[in-house]
Motif scaffolding. Structure first.
Motif, mmCIF file in Angstrom:
data_model
loop_
_atom_site.group_PDB
_atom_site.id
_atom_site.type_symbol
_atom_site.label_atom_id
_atom_site.label_comp_id
_atom_site.label_asym_id
_atom_site.label_seq_id
_atom_site.Cartn_x
_atom_site.Cartn_y
_atom_site.Cartn_z
ATOM 1 N N TYR A 165 -7.280 -10.027 -5.482
ATOM 2 C CA TYR A 165 -6.098 -10.844 -5.200
ATOM 3 C C TYR A 165 -6.248 -12.224 -5.803
ATOM 4 O O TYR A 165 -7.322 -12.836 -5.728
ATOM 5 C CB TYR A 165 -5.873 -10.985 -3.688
ATOM 6 C CG TYR A 165 -5.505 -9.702 -2.999
ATOM 7 C CD1 TYR A 165 -4.180 -9.260 -2.974
ATOM 8 C CD2 TYR A 165 -6.478 -8.923 -2.381
ATOM 9 C CE1 TYR A 165 -3.837 -8.068 -2.339
ATOM 10 C CE2 TYR A 165 -6.144 -7.734 -1.754
ATOM 11 C CZ TYR A 165 -4.829 -7.311 -1.738
ATOM 12 O OH TYR A 165 -4.499 -6.135 -1.118
ATOM 13 N N GLU A 206 0.240 -8.869 2.832
ATOM 14 C CA GLU A 206 0.277 -7.432 3.137
ATOM 15 C C GLU A 206 -1.089 -6.964 3.620
ATOM 16 O O GLU A 206 -1.199 -6.191 4.582
ATOM 17 C CB GLU A 206 0.697 -6.661 1.879
ATOM 18 C CG GLU A 206 0.527 -5.159 1.953
ATOM 19 C CD GLU A 206 1.659 -4.447 2.663
ATOM 20 O OE1 GLU A 206 1.711 -3.207 2.603
ATOM 21 O OE2 GLU A 206 2.499 -5.122 3.288
ATOM 22 N N LEU A 207 -2.150 -7.425 2.960
ATOM 23 C CA LEU A 207 -3.513 -7.075 3.372
ATOM 24 C C LEU A 207 -3.782 -7.575 4.789
ATOM 25 O O LEU A 207 -4.317 -6.846 5.641
ATOM 26 C CB LEU A 207 -4.519 -7.671 2.388
ATOM 27 C CG LEU A 207 -5.994 -7.423 2.677
ATOM 28 C CD1 LEU A 207 -6.336 -5.945 2.514
ATOM 29 C CD2 LEU A 207 -6.871 -8.281 1.755
ATOM 30 N N ILE A 220 -13.376 -6.342 -1.690
ATOM 31 C CA ILE A 220 -12.191 -7.204 -1.811
ATOM 32 C C ILE A 220 -12.631 -8.466 -2.535
ATOM 33 O O ILE A 220 -13.630 -9.083 -2.169
ATOM 34 C CB ILE A 220 -11.597 -7.564 -0.435
ATOM 35 C CG1 ILE A 220 -11.185 -6.297 0.312
ATOM 36 C CG2 ILE A 220 -10.402 -8.503 -0.599
ATOM 37 C CD1 ILE A 220 -10.767 -6.548 1.749
ATOM 38 N N SER A 235 -7.782 -11.827 5.002
ATOM 39 C CA SER A 235 -8.694 -11.418 3.922
ATOM 40 C C SER A 235 -9.254 -10.015 4.123
ATOM 41 O O SER A 235 -10.326 -9.686 3.607
ATOM 42 C CB SER A 235 -9.840 -12.429 3.769
ATOM 43 O OG SER A 235 -9.324 -13.707 3.453
ATOM 44 N N GLY A 236 -8.541 -9.188 4.905
ATOM 45 C CA GLY A 236 -8.982 -7.809 5.112
ATOM 46 C C GLY A 236 -10.244 -7.692 5.931
ATOM 47 O O GLY A 236 -11.040 -6.770 5.722
ATOM 48 N N LEU A 257 -10.240 -4.211 -4.476
ATOM 49 C CA LEU A 257 -8.959 -4.878 -4.282
ATOM 50 C C LEU A 257 -9.114 -6.324 -4.725
ATOM 51 O O LEU A 257 -9.911 -7.073 -4.161
ATOM 52 C CB LEU A 257 -8.538 -4.827 -2.812
ATOM 53 C CG LEU A 257 -8.198 -3.444 -2.238
ATOM 54 C CD1 LEU A 257 -8.154 -3.512 -0.710
ATOM 55 C CD2 LEU A 257 -6.869 -2.957 -2.786
ATOM 56 N N THR A 271 -0.392 1.393 9.155
ATOM 57 C CA THR A 271 -1.770 0.910 9.006
ATOM 58 C C THR A 271 -2.766 2.057 9.089
ATOM 59 O O THR A 271 -3.736 2.125 8.328
ATOM 60 C CB THR A 271 -2.086 -0.145 10.084
ATOM 61 O OG1 THR A 271 -1.185 -1.246 9.941
ATOM 62 C CG2 THR A 271 -3.518 -0.649 9.946
ATOM 63 N N ARG A 318 -1.703 -10.857 -0.467
ATOM 64 C CA ARG A 318 -2.708 -11.118 0.570
ATOM 65 C C ARG A 318 -2.091 -11.048 1.964
ATOM 66 O O ARG A 318 -2.786 -10.750 2.942
ATOM 67 C CB ARG A 318 -3.362 -12.480 0.341
ATOM 68 C CG ARG A 318 -4.242 -12.547 -0.905
ATOM 69 C CD ARG A 318 -4.831 -13.929 -1.097
ATOM 70 N NE ARG A 318 -5.587 -14.333 0.071
ATOM 71 C CZ ARG A 318 -5.615 -15.578 0.556
ATOM 72 N NH1 ARG A 318 -4.894 -16.523 -0.024
ATOM 73 N NH2 ARG A 318 -6.332 -15.873 1.605
ATOM 74 N N PHE A 343 0.841 -1.191 0.000
ATOM 75 C CA PHE A 343 0.000 0.000 0.000
ATOM 76 C C PHE A 343 0.884 1.253 0.000
ATOM 77 O O PHE A 343 0.582 2.245 -0.649
ATOM 78 C CB PHE A 343 -0.901 0.027 1.235
ATOM 79 C CG PHE A 343 -2.030 -0.962 1.194
ATOM 80 C CD1 PHE A 343 -3.235 -0.632 0.593
ATOM 81 C CD2 PHE A 343 -1.892 -2.223 1.760
ATOM 82 C CE1 PHE A 343 -4.287 -1.528 0.560
ATOM 83 C CE2 PHE A 343 -2.941 -3.129 1.734
ATOM 84 C CZ PHE A 343 -4.145 -2.790 1.136
#
Length: 597
Positions: A519, A528-529, A547, A536-537, A517, A498, A526, A420
């Protein structure tokens, strides 16, 4: 490539028949025709081929480089019949264009890899004075065997599901060689040449028995052959992002082409035709921006006013047409329902002005945000609006940051975003070398027994196992460390990374920009997310943000099944960004899972 090493591009977009090209004009009635690589080798060689054209033109010879039928920005595709003959016909058409439209009286022919093979086979017919064959494919059968082996290896490493393999086709980096095309290429053999291709031949290649045999064949046919080693070949054939431009080798080619050439003052006729049209789209190549440093291809619907506009950004070091030519296919498919698009080359990539270093020097640059802004201004001047930025990997980082800075952007389609925020502290080459799949994909293989079956069959790359193990240990440690740092930073009043990312995404949401987003199921992005927002955010709940996961897909979205799933997501997201599909509140948006197989 700084301006001190190579000249800035001086190009004129041209078309002939169904082919698109760039003319690099200089003085005189003698021209040079460049025949580029084909199939997956197009990607790593594209930037260097552009550099060679610019160097030759700066030395005083006009140059035409072009996309064969079914490649790059030209019309057609990989699966059409008669590919080898179509490629040779493209060379004939290019030579005819240079003579009849531009007024060149004599020509030299320069080819690389399979393009050198086709150039050699076509040289006598189009009557060239000199032929330069760079790392030529002397034996087509060997070329096809190597392409098949590479395809199998990559499918095994990245777990690619690809229906094309079951049809006997060869798939490499999204490019397809059909059974018919493979058979036609396999029949090519330069060592059997009997007709003299040109009076003089420069043979550039790594020393090998095959190169010596090819030199003997040329000499037997009556050519005066000059041999030069290709010292930069290995570095040139790296990935499109890491490939190094072989400046010393290119200078040797330029010196060979310009020797005994007298300076001339007359300028070639510059053609006016620079657009291609099909039943549903109209395309034109262009250079634009400050100092004409940017390049792109504008694709517009034929029968209707555009309802939306997509800006496709470069992926890594790949040129504007994309991995496996995906950006071309998607731009043209979207034109049918009324979506315009620009396939952009930011400064340092593709057909844009060069930067110092390899193509990786163009990635994760804050200056590239200005490139996107200038592209949007160009599109506005053409009467286009409703902008969605599409970026993949490094292009996703650029799309996110350019979109955040420009309120004209109504949609973001961010695919396999690795970072990001790019701090500049990481080494891009090291990051690429350590791009292991997402941790849960390895755990699933271990649990299902798939990895053990591959181990017994000898299909495991043992050299990668230590790195995979380190990554699997490092990633959860990074998540825990990030969580502890967030707690400490909150107590100390320090803004965390963050928090910065959350602020960026919240700003886009409040502004009304729809962000998706996307992936691949096994993509390391994923991780990094998850590091910032949970698995899975799950902690990322904002209006106008989705997502999505594409199952059975690799980082590059290589297989045709994955590309279909990708295109379906993109089409729906563009509809959402234009208001054709109402945006749902965050509480009503589950994780989107797209099936690639």
């Amino acid at each position: 490539m700084s301006v001190g090493i190579l000249p800035p591009p001086r190009m004129v977009p041209v078309t002939f028949g169904a082919c698109a090209g760039w003319l690099h004009p200089a003085s005189g009635k003698h021209g040079v025709l460049l025949c580029g690589a084909l199939n997956h080798e197009i990607l790593p060689l594209y930037q260097s081929w552009h550099a060679l054209a610019a160097m030759i033109a700066a030395a005083g010879l006009s140059v035409l480089r072009f996309d064969y039928h079914g490649t790059g920005d030209s019309l057609g595709d990989d699966r059409e019949p008669g590919r080898v003959e179509a490629w040779r016909q493209s060379i004939r058409a290019a030579a005819q264009f240079m003579r009849e439209e531009c007024g060149f009286e004599t020509l030299d022919l320069v080819g690389i890899r399979l393009g050198a093979t086709l150039a050699s086979l076509s040289a006598a017919e189009i009557r060239v004075e000199r032929l330069v064959a760079i790392a030529p494919v002397a034996n087509g059968r060997t070329y096809i065997r190597e392409a098949q082996a590479r395809s199998r290896m990559l499918c095994s490493i990245w777990r690619l599901g690809n229906a094309s393999l079951t049809h006997g086709e060869i798939a490499n980096d999204g490019f397809i060689i059909t059974k018919e095309t493979a058979s036609d290429i396999a029949r090519l053999d330069l060592t059997c040449v009997r007709t003299r291709p040109a009076r003089e031949v420069l043979l550039v290649g790594e020393t090998s028995s095959l190169i010596h045999k090819l030199q003997e064949a040329y000499e037997t046919a009556g050519c005066h052959v000059t041999r030069k080693d290709f010292t930069g070949f290995a570095a040139l054939m790296d990935s499109a992002t890491l490939a190094q431009i072989p400046l010393k080798d290119w200078q040797a080619v330029v010196s060979y082409l310009t020797k005994a050439r007298q300076a001339a003052s007359n300028v070639p006729v510059l053609p006016r035709s620079f657009a291609l049209q099909a039943s549903s789209f109209h395309e034109e190549r262009m250079i634009f921006g400050h100092d004409d440093r940017l390049a792109g291809v504008l694709c517009r619907p034929v029968a209707q006013t555009p309802v939306a506009t997509i800006l496709f950004l470069n992926t890594g070091g790949n040129p504007h047409f994309g991995w496996g030519r995906m950006s071309v296919e998607h731009a043209r498919a979207l034109a049918a329902p009324g979506v315009a698009s620009l396939r952009l080359d930011i400064a340092g990539l593709g057909d844009a002005a060069p930067l110092a270093g390899s193509p990786r020097a163009a990635l994760y640059r804050k200056e590239s945000i200005a490139d996107v802004r200038e592209a949007l201004e160009l599109l506005e001047q053409r009467g286009l609006s409703n902008f969605t930025l599409v970026g993949h990997c490094s292009g996703a980082w650029l799309a996110l940051n350019a979109g955040r800075a420009d309120p004209r952007v109504r949609g973001l389609f961010l695919v396999n975003l690795q970072r990001f925020i790019w701090t500049g502290d990481e080494d891009l080459e090291a990051l690429m070398a350590q791009a292991y799949r997402a941790t849960d994909s390895y755990l699933q293989e271990i649990g299902s027994g798939a990895m053990w079956q591959r181990l017994l069959k000898g299909q495991i790359n043992w050299a990668r196992l230590p790195g995979i193990a380190r990554a699997m240990l490092r990633r959860p440690a990074a998540r825990i460390g990030n969580r502890l740092w967030r707690i400490a930073a909150r107590l100390l009043g320090i803004e965390t990374q963050t928090a910065r990312i959350s602020g960026m995404l919240r700003h886009l949401s409040e502004r009304g920009t729809d962000t998706l987003l996307v992936y691949s199921e096994t993509d390391p992005g994923r991780e990094e997310l998850a590091r910032h927002f949970g698995a899975s955010g799950c902690r990322l709940r904002l209006p106008r943000l989705w997502i999505a996961t594409i199952e059975n897909a690799d980082h590059d979205i290589t297989s045709e099944e994955a590309r279909r799933a990708y295109f379906e997501l993109l089409s729906k997201h563009v509809d959402c960004a234009t208001g054709a599909i109402p945006a749902k509140p965050a509480s009503e948006r589950p994780q989107i899972v797209a099936q690639a197989a």
